[in-house]
Design an enzyme around this catalytic site. Structure first.
Site, PDB file in Angstrom:
ATOM      1  N   THR A  13       0.830  -1.207   0.000  1.00 50.88           N
ATOM      2  CA  THR A  13       0.000   0.000   0.000  1.00 50.88           C
ATOM      3  C   THR A  13       0.864   1.257   0.000  1.00 50.88           C
ATOM      4  O   THR A  13       0.745   2.122  -0.877  1.00 50.88           O
ATOM      5  CB  THR A  13      -0.929  -0.001   1.248  1.00 50.88           C
ATOM      6  OG1 THR A  13      -1.699  -1.199   1.241  1.00 50.88           O
ATOM      7  CG2 THR A  13      -1.839   1.202   1.260  1.00 50.88           C
ATOM      8  N   VAL A  33      14.897  20.084  -4.070  1.00 53.22           N
ATOM      9  CA  VAL A  33      16.152  19.497  -3.573  1.00 53.22           C
ATOM     10  C   VAL A  33      17.330  19.670  -4.522  1.00 53.22           C
ATOM     11  O   VAL A  33      18.462  19.377  -4.164  1.00 53.22           O
ATOM     12  CB  VAL A  33      15.994  17.991  -3.217  1.00 53.22           C
ATOM     13  CG1 VAL A  33      14.925  17.804  -2.166  1.00 53.22           C
ATOM     14  CG2 VAL A  33      15.695  17.135  -4.439  1.00 53.22           C
ATOM     15  N   GLU A 129       8.279  10.072   9.937  1.00 48.52           N
ATOM     16  CA  GLU A 129       7.030  10.843  10.038  1.00 48.52           C
ATOM     17  C   GLU A 129       5.775  10.003   9.780  1.00 48.52           C
ATOM     18  O   GLU A 129       4.750  10.180  10.444  1.00 48.52           O
ATOM     19  CB  GLU A 129       7.082  12.015   9.039  1.00 48.52           C
ATOM     20  CG  GLU A 129       5.891  12.927   9.073  1.00 48.52           C
ATOM     21  CD  GLU A 129       5.672  13.572  10.441  1.00 48.52           C
ATOM     22  OE1 GLU A 129       6.424  14.481  10.790  1.00 48.52           O
ATOM     23  OE2 GLU A 129       4.743  13.156  11.155  1.00 48.52           O
ATOM     24  N   GLU A 190      -3.405  -3.145   9.617  1.00 51.42           N
ATOM     25  CA  GLU A 190      -2.101  -3.811   9.614  1.00 51.42           C
ATOM     26  C   GLU A 190      -2.265  -5.234   9.088  1.00 51.42           C
ATOM     27  O   GLU A 190      -3.386  -5.764   9.047  1.00 51.42           O
ATOM     28  CB  GLU A 190      -1.552  -3.869  11.045  1.00 51.42           C
ATOM     29  CG  GLU A 190      -1.293  -2.516  11.657  1.00 51.42           C
ATOM     30  CD  GLU A 190      -0.301  -1.676  10.854  1.00 51.42           C
ATOM     31  OE1 GLU A 190       0.808  -2.132  10.596  1.00 51.42           O
ATOM     32  OE2 GLU A 190      -0.667  -0.555  10.470  1.00 51.42           O
ATOM     33  N   ASP A 201      -1.348  -0.996  17.942  1.00 53.40           N
ATOM     34  CA  ASP A 201      -0.828  -0.047  16.951  1.00 53.40           C
ATOM     35  C   ASP A 201      -0.875   1.376  17.520  1.00 53.40           C
ATOM     36  O   ASP A 201       0.100   2.132  17.428  1.00 53.40           O
ATOM     37  CB  ASP A 201      -1.659  -0.158  15.666  1.00 53.40           C
ATOM     38  CG  ASP A 201      -1.221   0.840  14.609  1.00 53.40           C
ATOM     39  OD1 ASP A 201      -0.198   0.588  13.949  1.00 53.40           O
ATOM     40  OD2 ASP A 201      -1.881   1.887  14.470  1.00 53.40           O
ATOM     41  N   LYS A 205       2.261   4.069  18.575  1.00 48.75           N
ATOM     42  CA  LYS A 205       2.307   5.472  18.130  1.00 48.75           C
ATOM     43  C   LYS A 205       2.362   6.427  19.318  1.00 48.75           C
ATOM     44  O   LYS A 205       3.076   7.422  19.296  1.00 48.75           O
ATOM     45  CB  LYS A 205       1.094   5.765  17.249  1.00 48.75           C
ATOM     46  CG  LYS A 205       1.142   5.017  15.918  1.00 48.75           C
ATOM     47  CD  LYS A 205      -0.197   5.039  15.225  1.00 48.75           C
ATOM     48  CE  LYS A 205      -0.140   4.362  13.860  1.00 48.75           C
ATOM     49  NZ  LYS A 205      -1.468   4.149  13.281  1.00 48.75           N
TER      50      LYS A 205
HETATM   51  N1  LIG Z   1      -1.125   1.066   5.182  1.00 48.80           N
HETATM   52  C1  LIG Z   1      -1.134   2.206   5.822  1.00 48.80           C
HETATM   53  O1  LIG Z   1      -2.078   3.004   5.707  1.00 48.80           O
HETATM   54  C2  LIG Z   1      -0.005   2.584   6.700  1.00 48.80           C
HETATM   55  C3  LIG Z   1       1.077   1.747   6.914  1.00 48.80           C
HETATM   56  N2  LIG Z   1       2.121   2.120   7.707  1.00 48.80           N
HETATM   57  C4  LIG Z   1       3.263   1.240   7.872  1.00 48.80           C
HETATM   58  O2  LIG Z   1       3.930   1.144   6.634  1.00 48.80           O
HETATM   59  C5  LIG Z   1       4.518  -0.136   6.491  1.00 48.80           C
HETATM   60  C6  LIG Z   1       3.995  -0.784   5.201  1.00 48.80           C
HETATM   61  O3  LIG Z   1       2.611  -0.935   5.291  1.00 48.80           O
HETATM   62  P1  LIG Z   1       1.735  -1.391   4.024  1.00 48.80           P
HETATM   63  O4  LIG Z   1       2.240  -0.730   2.807  1.00 48.80           O
HETATM   64  O5  LIG Z   1       0.329  -1.192   4.433  1.00 48.80           O
HETATM   65  O6  LIG Z   1       2.081  -2.946   3.998  1.00 48.80           O
HETATM   66  P2  LIG Z   1       1.773  -4.013   2.820  1.00 48.80           P
HETATM   67  O7  LIG Z   1       1.555  -5.303   3.492  1.00 48.80           O
HETATM   68  O8  LIG Z   1       0.733  -3.478   1.915  1.00 48.80           O
HETATM   69  O9  LIG Z   1       3.158  -4.052   2.011  1.00 48.80           O
HETATM   70  C7  LIG Z   1       4.341  -4.639   2.498  1.00 48.80           C
HETATM   71  C8  LIG Z   1       5.327  -4.748   1.360  1.00 48.80           C
HETATM   72  O10 LIG Z   1       6.569  -5.223   1.860  1.00 48.80           O
HETATM   73  C9  LIG Z   1       6.931  -6.438   1.189  1.00 48.80           C
HETATM   74  N3  LIG Z   1       7.489  -7.332   2.198  1.00 48.80           N
HETATM   75  C10 LIG Z   1       6.961  -7.618   3.405  1.00 48.80           C
HETATM   76  N4  LIG Z   1       7.766  -8.461   4.084  1.00 48.80           N
HETATM   77  C11 LIG Z   1       8.811  -8.719   3.268  1.00 48.80           C
HETATM   78  C12 LIG Z   1       9.956  -9.520   3.387  1.00 48.80           C
HETATM   79  N5  LIG Z   1      10.207 -10.237   4.486  1.00 48.80           N
HETATM   80  N6  LIG Z   1      10.844  -9.529   2.358  1.00 48.80           N
HETATM   81  C13 LIG Z   1      10.604  -8.814   1.250  1.00 48.80           C
HETATM   82  N7  LIG Z   1       9.523  -8.016   1.076  1.00 48.80           N
HETATM   83  C14 LIG Z   1       8.644  -7.989   2.071  1.00 48.80           C
HETATM   84  C15 LIG Z   1       5.663  -7.004   0.565  1.00 48.80           C
HETATM   85  O11 LIG Z   1       5.992  -7.742  -0.599  1.00 48.80           O
HETATM   86  P3  LIG Z   1       4.858  -8.372  -1.557  1.00 48.80           P
HETATM   87  O12 LIG Z   1       4.177  -7.191  -2.196  1.00 48.80           O
HETATM   88  O13 LIG Z   1       5.578  -9.204  -2.531  1.00 48.80           O
HETATM   89  O14 LIG Z   1       3.938  -9.139  -0.658  1.00 48.80           O
HETATM   90  C16 LIG Z   1       4.899  -5.707   0.249  1.00 48.80           C
HETATM   91  O15 LIG Z   1       5.278  -5.194  -0.993  1.00 48.80           O
HETATM   92  C17 LIG Z   1       4.167  -0.892   7.780  1.00 48.80           C
HETATM   93  O16 LIG Z   1       5.217  -0.717   8.689  1.00 48.80           O
HETATM   94  C18 LIG Z   1       2.929  -0.188   8.257  1.00 48.80           C
HETATM   95  O17 LIG Z   1       2.729  -0.304   9.641  1.00 48.80           O
HETATM   96  C19 LIG Z   1       2.165   3.357   8.305  1.00 48.80           C
HETATM   97  C20 LIG Z   1       1.134   4.239   8.134  1.00 48.80           C
HETATM   98  C21 LIG Z   1      -0.041   3.906   7.352  1.00 48.80           C
HETATM   99  N1  LIG Z   2      -3.210   0.328  10.646  1.00 52.63           N
HETATM  100  C1  LIG Z   2      -2.869   1.691  10.854  1.00 52.63           C
HETATM  101  C2  LIG Z   2      -2.179   2.227   9.644  1.00 52.63           C
HETATM  102  C3  LIG Z   2      -1.476   3.464   9.931  1.00 52.63           C
HETATM  103  O1  LIG Z   2      -0.606   3.562  10.758  1.00 52.63           O
HETATM  104  C4  LIG Z   2      -4.133   2.499  11.126  1.00 52.63           C
HETATM  105  O2  LIG Z   2      -5.220   1.968  10.924  1.00 52.63           O
HETATM  106  O3  LIG Z   2      -4.016   3.642  11.554  1.00 52.63           O
HETATM  107 NA    NA Z   3       2.772  11.652  10.580  1.00 47.68          NA
END
Ligand SMILES: NC(=O)C1=CN([C@@H]2O[C@H](COP(=O)(O)OP(=O)(O)OC[C@H]3O[C@@H](n4cnc5c(N)ncnc54)[C@H](OP(=O)(O)O)[C@@H]3O)[C@@H](O)[C@H]2O)C=CC1
Ligand SMILES: N[C@@H](CC=O)C(=O)O
Ligand code: NA
Length: 428
Positions: A13, A33, A129, A190, A201, A205
């Site tokens: 995501t 930048v 951030e 998550e 979660d 934070k």
């Molecule tokens: N979603 C949200 O709204 C928010 C998320 N976050 C944080 O951001 C981070 C990412 O979240 P999000 O984008 O939702 O997560 P997703 O599960 O959507 O994406 C995770 C990505 O990381 C890759 N990945 C995960 N584990 C491994 C591994 N062991 N080796 C290689 N690649 C890996 C996955 O690969 P593949 O695509 O192949 O499965 C995928 O592309 C998390 O820490 C989350 O807490 C923070 C704020 C908001």
């Molecule tokens: N799972 C979290 C994603 C952002 O940190 C939320 O719902 O706020």
């Molecule tokens: Na923030």
């Protein structure tokens, strides 16, 4: 000027949003930048997975070392989540002199001090951030905007998933499980959504915010946590009737040099600005000794809002590179942490009791409050057509957590009380 090379760990995501912003806003970013920003390598778990954006296949890898050990990469953006192998990858990247931007609150709440120490030792930046309140620039606000003030209270709706669920339950009477599925489909939750609904979660934070606000290292173990899974439709209905909204609130407070941090379902008076924060929106209310009341509002999760914060951190790293000040941020947690005890934590309470409907019941109940020094704001007994007994709704004045615990413990064995149906903190 030579392009800045970015290595991306994760293309889910948030990672997808990061690529979209780097590509879509390239001209503006370059103007700020002074050089192009290029994605050089992207780590994923499964290269065969269908992606929602066009990305050159040769940029993708399943081998993390192609990112963290590539000498051409200047900045590693970690949006893969989890603790391991993520932590080791970040430490390796820092060891290689690469700056790090992360959205990972799990990691920063648990291992922030170690990661920041490694960054300092290698003259590298670590910015995070997006880890708190997705698109709201609250970390930079606490670190820079309020550097001159002394923060007394931080209250936050910092989990988008639970706020989305509670809003739909309150406004549409929707069922908990259905709304959770929607939040997952929208990319808010998550990978293990129990960390959203059980408050973990939000606790991570709040640990990060309290550390920055109070300048003392607050760990996850210092946060008292309760999630939303036991909130009933009935509780939400009572809250509304009494002029409150039910919110999962993180509350960090400081009095002199003592602090407390909790995450718990809280009834927030509808006149308080936090009560009208709905859906996936987050808000952080900050009270500073000098500034007074402030509040920061915005989307707390989702692809593009979260990526906005990630790429803003990337811009900050590159600006520091230009003036040669990476890794020179100094220590934020320079105070010793002292936690409040239960008798130093005070707040108002809502209590819903199911009681036998007979003479003297109310007197017995109010006597228990008096015995433990808890003063009452209102007591209402009301008939319930579905209940042959009586329901008593009590709102207390501010009382210590220790006294309230004694009252509730006493109620368990009081013969006139059939059941303590609910007990919530009240704010506003
Ligand atoms: N979603 C949200 O709204 C928010 C998320 N976050 C944080 O951001 C981070 C990412 O979240 P999000 O984008 O939702 O997560 P997703 O599960 O959507 O994406 C995770 C990505 O990381 C890759 N990945 C995960 N584990 C491994 C591994 N062991 N080796 C290689 N690649 C890996 C996955 O690969 P593949 O695509 O192949 O499965 C995928 O592309 C998390 O820490 C989350 O807490 C923070 C704020 C908001
Ligand atoms: N799972 C979290 C994603 C952002 O940190 C939320 O719902 O706020
Ligand atoms: Na923030």
């Amino acid at each position: 000027m030579k392009p800045i090379q970015v290595g991306l760990l994760g293309l889910g995501t948030v990672g997808t949003g990061v690529v979209r912003i780097i590509e879509g806003h390239q001209e503006d970013l370059m103007s700020q930048v002074g050089s192009p920003i290029q994605v050089r390598k992207v780590l994923v778990k499964d290269m065969r997975k269908q992606r929602h954006l066009n990305i050159q296949p040769e940029l993708m890898t399943e081998d993390a070392s192609e990112v963290v050990f590539d000498p051409e990469i200047d900045v590693v953006v970690e949006v893969m989540g989890g603790i391991e192998p993520t932590k080791q990858l970040i430490l390796d990247a820092l060891e290689q002199g690469k700056h790090v931007v992360t959205a990972n609150k799990d990691l920063m709440a648990l291992h922030g001090p170690e990661i920041l120490e490694k960054a300092r030792a290698n003259n590298c930046d670590v910015f995070y951030e997006a880890s708190v309140a997705g698109g709201i620039p609250i970390i930079r606000t606490l670190m820079e905007g309020f550097s001159s003030d002394r923060i007394k209270k931080i209250m936050g709706i910092v989990n988008g998933t639970t706020n989305y669920i509670l809003t739909k339950m309150s406004q549409e009477g929707a069922a908990y499980q259905d709304v959770l599925k929607e939040a997952q489909a929208l990319g808010y939750a998550e990978s293990d959504p129990t960390s959203d609904v059980e408050g973990l979660d939000a606790a991570r934070k709040m640990a990060i915010l309290a550390t920055l606000g109070f300048h003392a290292t607050v760990g996850l173990e210092d946060v008292v946590v309760k999630g939303i899974s036991s909130i009933s439709k009935e509780d939400i209905g009572y809250a509304k009737r009494l002029g409150y909204e039910m919110k999962l609130l993180g509350i960090a407070e400081r009095q002199d040099d003592q602090i407390s941090v909790v995450v718990q379902p809280t009834m927030v008076k509808t006149s308080h600005p936090l009560a009208s924060v709905n859906g996936v929106f987050n808000a952080v209310y900050v009270y500073g000794e000098a500034v007074g009341e402030t509040m920061f509002y915005g989307p707390g999760a989702g692809e593009m809002p979260t990526a906005t914060s990630v790429v803003a951190d990337l811009v900050a790293v590159v600006k520091n590179l230009r003036i040669g000040v990476n890794g020179k941020q100094g220590h934020h947690a320079y105070r010793t942490k002292k936690l409040k005890t239960d008798d130093q934590i005070h707040y108002k309470n809502f209590i819903l009791l199911d009681v036998h409907d007979r003479a003297g019941v109310l007197a017995r109940i109010t006597q228990v409050f008096a015995e433990f020094g808890v003063s009452l704001e209102s007591v209402v007994q009301q008939p319930n057509p579905n209940n042959p007994d009586a329901e008593i709704i009590i709102i207390t004045h501010e009382a210590s957590q220790a006294s309230m615990r004694k009252v509730l413990d006493h109620f368990v064995s009081l013969d006139v009380i059939k059941e303590i149906k609910s007990a919530y903190r009240v704010e506003g």
